[in-house]
Design a protein around this motif. Sequence first.
Motif, mmCIF file in Angstrom:
data_model
loop_
_atom_site.group_PDB
_atom_site.id
_atom_site.type_symbol
_atom_site.label_atom_id
_atom_site.label_comp_id
_atom_site.label_asym_id
_atom_site.label_seq_id
_atom_site.Cartn_x
_atom_site.Cartn_y
_atom_site.Cartn_z
ATOM 1 N N UNK A 141 -15.454 3.809 2.241
ATOM 2 C CA UNK A 141 -14.425 4.726 1.869
ATOM 3 C C UNK A 141 -13.527 3.883 0.883
ATOM 4 N N UNK A 173 0.778 -1.110 -0.093
ATOM 5 C CA UNK A 173 -0.091 -0.060 0.148
ATOM 6 C C UNK A 173 0.772 1.358 0.066
ATOM 7 N N UNK A 174 2.346 1.221 -0.298
ATOM 8 C CA UNK A 174 3.289 2.358 -0.177
ATOM 9 C C UNK A 174 3.327 2.705 0.933
ATOM 10 N N UNK A 175 3.047 2.257 2.216
ATOM 11 C CA UNK A 175 3.153 2.854 3.413
ATOM 12 C C UNK A 175 4.557 2.564 4.266
ATOM 13 N N UNK A 190 -6.525 1.262 0.159
ATOM 14 C CA UNK A 190 -5.886 0.435 1.102
ATOM 15 C C UNK A 190 -6.973 0.550 2.507
ATOM 16 N N UNK A 242 -12.876 12.424 1.576
ATOM 17 C CA UNK A 242 -11.912 11.481 0.738
ATOM 18 C C UNK A 242 -12.384 11.435 -0.808
ATOM 19 N N UNK A 276 -10.356 13.864 -3.105
ATOM 20 C CA UNK A 276 -9.034 13.471 -3.421
ATOM 21 C C UNK A 276 -8.789 12.956 -4.897
ATOM 22 N N UNK A 277 -10.036 12.506 -5.438
ATOM 23 C CA UNK A 277 -9.798 11.794 -6.665
ATOM 24 C C UNK A 277 -10.277 12.563 -7.808
ATOM 25 N N UNK A 284 -9.513 4.331 11.689
ATOM 26 C CA UNK A 284 -10.383 5.077 12.151
ATOM 27 C C UNK A 284 -10.867 5.981 11.151
ATOM 28 N N UNK A 285 -11.611 6.877 11.428
ATOM 29 C CA UNK A 285 -12.023 7.945 10.686
ATOM 30 C C UNK A 285 -12.118 9.178 11.599
ATOM 31 N N UNK A 286 -12.065 10.226 10.840
ATOM 32 C CA UNK A 286 -11.859 11.504 11.645
ATOM 33 C C UNK A 286 -13.288 11.908 12.542
ATOM 34 N N UNK A 314 -4.778 2.389 -6.084
ATOM 35 C CA UNK A 314 -5.070 1.393 -5.197
ATOM 36 C C UNK A 314 -5.961 2.010 -4.158
ATOM 37 N N UNK A 325 -0.371 4.770 -5.714
ATOM 38 C CA UNK A 325 -1.475 5.315 -5.040
ATOM 39 C C UNK A 325 -2.751 5.681 -5.818
ATOM 40 N N UNK A 326 -2.443 5.953 -6.956
ATOM 41 C CA UNK A 326 -3.901 6.499 -7.852
ATOM 42 C C UNK A 326 -4.753 5.326 -8.181
ATOM 43 N N UNK A 334 -17.179 12.646 5.988
ATOM 44 C CA UNK A 334 -16.008 11.998 5.805
ATOM 45 C C UNK A 334 -15.742 11.510 4.499
#
Lengths: 238, 431
Positions: A146, A50-52, A80, A100, A103-104, A86-88, A78, A75-76, A96
């Motif tokens: 999400x 997941x590139x983390x 994860x 998200x 970003x797309x 958790x969520x904010x 996938x 990242x574009x 929420x």
Amino acid sequence: MAAITVSGLTKDYGHFHAVKGVSFEVDEGEVFGLIGPNGAGKTTTLRVLATLLEISGGSVTIFGRDLKGEAPAVRKMISYLPEDAGAYKNMTGRRYLEFISGFFTPEKDPGQLLERGLHIANLKERIDDRVETYSKGMTRRLLVARALMIEPKLAILDELTSGLDVLNAQEIRRVVRAQTQQGTTVLLSSHNMLEVELMCDRIALINDGRIVESGRPKELKEKYGASNIEEVFVEVVK
Amino acid sequence: MSGLGRIFWKEVRELLTPATLVPIIIMAIVFAMLGSAFGGIQEEMEEKAQVGLIIDDEGVIGDFARASLNASTTIVYNGTDLVEGRAMLMDGEAGDALIYIPYNFTSNLLGGSPGWVQVFYHMKGTGLSSSLDSGKVGGALDTLSTDISYAMIVSNFTSNATLVLEPMVMSSTTFLNDKEVEGVTPSQLDAVLSQGQFIVPLIVMLVIIMAGSMVISSMGNEKENKTLETLLTLPVKRTWIVLGKLAGAAVVGLIVSMIYMVGLGFYYSSLAGTSEIDLEKYALALGIEDYVLIGISLFLALLCGLALCMILGIFTKNYKAAQSMTLPITMLALIPMFISLFSDFASLPGPVQALVFAIPFSAPMFAISNITLGYYWLVVAGIIYCAIFAAATMLLAVWMFKRDILLTGRVRSAEKKKFALGGLVSNLWRK
Ligand SMILES: Nc1ncnc2c1ncn2[C@@H]1O[C@H](COP(=O)(O)OP(=O)(O)OP(=O)(O)O)[C@@H](O)[C@H]1O
Ligand SMILES: [Mg+2]
């Protein structure tokens, strides 16, 4: 083209070798499961993909992109889902998902993503309550929504149904399977052997940072003369 | 071990970590340094004032005044010409002040009216230490006045009580940075200047602490609520994540401190009415370009603070840990703030100067006094330093955002160090 090609992947935390040379391939549109005991290295492998986390050794390509050099491109494609995410807390569920989906843009229409997210989360009127007030299972549904609403080329799902009751788990599994019809490739990890048998086209058994067996669930059961994957697992690890 | 003992040791071991000890040790060292620096001022206080003296009066009281000042001050210049004396003072060759006693000093007193004395002060800096110098000169002049009163009483010279109580009239002029401010002593001028100079360091400190703790808490929250991993896999550059967090905190920090400033503004506007010195008149008030310089300096210092906090935030594990992480930043902001209350930059001892300059928050705190004293190059140097510091720390933060350390913390590396130390110790033991 293979969706994921992992060859000789190793991952160290300082002096500790968590993943010790893992290789596997996942085809496009396939559901591939990593199963193994606690501490086997499942989460570590998924986090690398997941590139983390940085790769310690070996190589990974995702839809032809090299994970090391082309992380932004990866990242574009996938999505994860961490095992205990958790969520904010001060956002509502809806806010929420909106946050998200933003970003797309401009590749995807945020309104459409949100629509799908709301549908998958299926939290009814509670979607407008703050995440803080959600139960564990409700938060998990929100996070699954999400991860899947963006229709990623590859979904990396760590312990997909953890914290969900039987009915919710079943519903989520159905959503994920339906997603693969749209062309999404799924890589998931689990302890739940039943879930793995139900969902995965192919599985890999991972133990102590190494893949010890892999194949289609049906073939593995035949090979070890077992009636379910749990028995296969016990047999292999023995 | 009893239950109480077990809990006690667990707490002690949790609290006594390098993270809590190091800032305190650094503070102790800084205070020790400051102590010796201000000890220097103390010693200076005990020394006599250095003055220049021009006595045009050839009468008895003129000689008497010379004797009195000779005892209470160190006379570094003795002249006869006021123009030359003033030039000497400006060049720093006539001590802290030039005292001028005109030809009619004795005759005035003998005629029953007070004698007139003119004092020219050379103000080298702002802050407490500059007021001390003029205070010593003032003290010597008070002594002179008392000596004259005493002599008048002893010699039974007059029964005019007003004259005995106040035999001298003084007029003061202060030279600051080749500007001449009439009718004030350096202490009075400093009191007016510092009304403005005091508020800026305070604001800088507030903004940095406010915004900084917001960045650290935001990182703590992301880790505690497990939202960071999701954020990091989104198709957004790590640079934007870092900059977005910094900008968000900067704006909120500025808003919060603006609220504080409004409050402080009310406080100061009620003070401002009491000042009698019009700074505009002496070109000591700040111009637009000065405010721009201060603004740039403040903005860059804020960036430095935020980027530093971001780096600290990378190491936090949760919200609670984040709270104590702000301590080093608070300390770094407090040190230059306190120092700026005592002295301007140029008047500080060398090592303290180096320390103050190295702290990136100092630049805006000392900006006003540096501008007032004409040290524009110090303001510009501070801005350049802050810009480099901010850029470097932000790059470092972005770089760390791309490393494992962001998610894994420093658990393993700490263990490694322990092993390394253990190995070293056992090696030495064997030898
Ligand atoms: N941040 C870390 N620092 C050091 N070691 C770690 C870290 N994260 C994981 N490990 C170690 O790596 C090994 C593999 O962990 P991982 O989380 O990948 O296991 P897992 O297969 O996901 O287990 P589980 O089923 O319990 O989730 C474990 O031994 C674990 O202790
Ligand atoms: Mg795991």
